[in-house]
Design an enzyme around this catalytic site. Sequence first.
Site, PDB file in Angstrom:
ATOM      1  N   GLY A  70       0.596  -1.207   0.160  1.00 48.34           N
ATOM      2  CA  GLY A  70      -0.077   0.022  -0.022  1.00 48.34           C
ATOM      3  C   GLY A  70       0.697   1.236  -0.040  1.00 48.34           C
ATOM      4  N   GLY A 119       0.497  -5.433   0.834  1.00 55.30           N
ATOM      5  CA  GLY A 119      -0.900  -5.378  -0.320  1.00 55.30           C
ATOM      6  C   GLY A 119      -0.763  -6.007  -1.366  1.00 55.30           C
ATOM      7  N   GLU A 142       5.480  -5.552   7.653  1.00 54.36           N
ATOM      8  CA  GLU A 142       4.804  -4.641   8.264  1.00 54.36           C
ATOM      9  C   GLU A 142       5.269  -4.217   9.806  1.00 54.36           C
ATOM     10  OE1 GLU A 142       1.984  -5.926   5.295  1.00 54.36           O
ATOM     11  OE2 GLU A 142       3.243  -7.101   6.715  1.00 54.36           O
ATOM     12  N   ASP A 150      -1.625  -7.744   7.210  1.00 51.50           N
ATOM     13  CA  ASP A 150      -2.928  -7.555   7.281  1.00 51.50           C
ATOM     14  C   ASP A 150      -3.195  -8.221   5.802  1.00 51.50           C
ATOM     15  OD1 ASP A 150      -1.758  -5.445   5.676  1.00 51.50           O
ATOM     16  OD2 ASP A 150      -3.542  -4.257   5.893  1.00 51.50           O
TER      17      ASP A 150
END
Length: 353
Positions: A70, A119, A142, A150
Site C-alpha cells: 500500500g 498489499g 509490516e 494484514d
Amino acid sequence: MTELNAAPRVLIRTEGALGRLTLNRPEAINALDVGMVRSIAEALESWRDDTDVQIVLIDGEGERGMCAGGDVRGLHAQIVAGRADETAEFFRAEYALNAMIAEYPKPLVTIADGITMGGGVGLSGHAAIRIVTERSKLAMPETRIGFTPDVGGTWLLGRAPGRFGEYFGLTGSTMNAADAVFLGFADHIVPSERLDALREALAYRADPTGPSEIVLLFDETPEPSALPASREWIDEAFSADSVAEIVARLRAHGAADADATADLLEGLAPTALAVTLDAVREARALPGLRAALEGEYRRVMWFVTQHPDLVEGIRAQLIDKDRNPRWDPATIDDLPADAGAGAREYVPEHPLF
C-alpha cells in the site's frame, strides 16, 4: 500533464478469453492506492458474469515487482492530519477485494514477479493459481514500521508449516520463489523469460485445457527451499507464549542464525511484535479468510487510532529516514502481559463487512 501521469494506474483489457488487470504504477513498484483497489474490484465485478472472459490474470507493470504494498506515505499523511475515516475506507475497500479474489467464481491467476510485499501479497496470495518467478521476493514486512500483517497475510502465515508463520510475521523476512511455494504463498514457479508465452497461452488456449494444466507446461522445478534446515530452531523458539520468551529461546539456542534473529527482533517495535504474534495464532484457528480479515481490521484500526508506533515507524523509515524510531514501549522487556489484547479487542467505528 505528461503522458506518464495521464496513464491509468490499472490497465484493464481482454485478450482472447483472458481478462487482464495490470497494476501500472511501476515508478512506485505498483504501490496501491484506493483508486487502484476500486478499479480492480469494478473490473472483477464486470467480468463475473461475462461469458467471453473465462480466466482472469492479475500482474504488475515493470520488472521491479508486482506490487510493493500500500501507499504507506499516504497512510502517514492521513493519520497525522486526523483523517482516520479515509484510512478506514481504504482498508475496507482493500480487504473486500482480497476476499473477492479468494471467492472469485472464475479461475484467477496472479503473477508475483519481483517484489511482492504487503498489499501485493493480498492481491497475489489468495488467487486460485499463484505464480512466482526466480525474481520473486515476497514478504509481510509490516513490523519493520511498527505495524502488523494484514490483507489476509495472517491467514496465509497461520497455515505455513510449523512455526514459520510466526517467524515470517514477526521478522518480516523475505521469501524467494521456492520459499513461497513451501510456505503456501504460491503454487507454481515459472521463469520470468517465459511469462509472455504463458500469458499468450492463457489468452488463446485451445479448450478444454484448463488454466492449471497450461501453467504446468511452463512450471519449472527449482532448487528446494532452504527453510526446512532451519525448522528445528524456528519451531522451538517461535512456539513460545510471548515475544520475550521467543527472544530468550533464540539466545539460548546458540546458533548464529538464531542469535541474528534475536538481534533483529530486539530492534523492531515491541508492540507490533506482540500484536502480530497474537494475530497469527488467532488466524490459525479461524474458519476462513473473511474472519482473518476482520481480525486484521480490528488491529490495523487500533494502530491507526490508538497507538503511536505506526506513525513513528513510517516517520523513521520513510519520512525523516533517520532509522531511529522511538517505540512505545521501547523494549520487549517493557511489554505488559497480554500486550496484544488492546488491538485484539478493539471495535472499529465502521464494520469491515
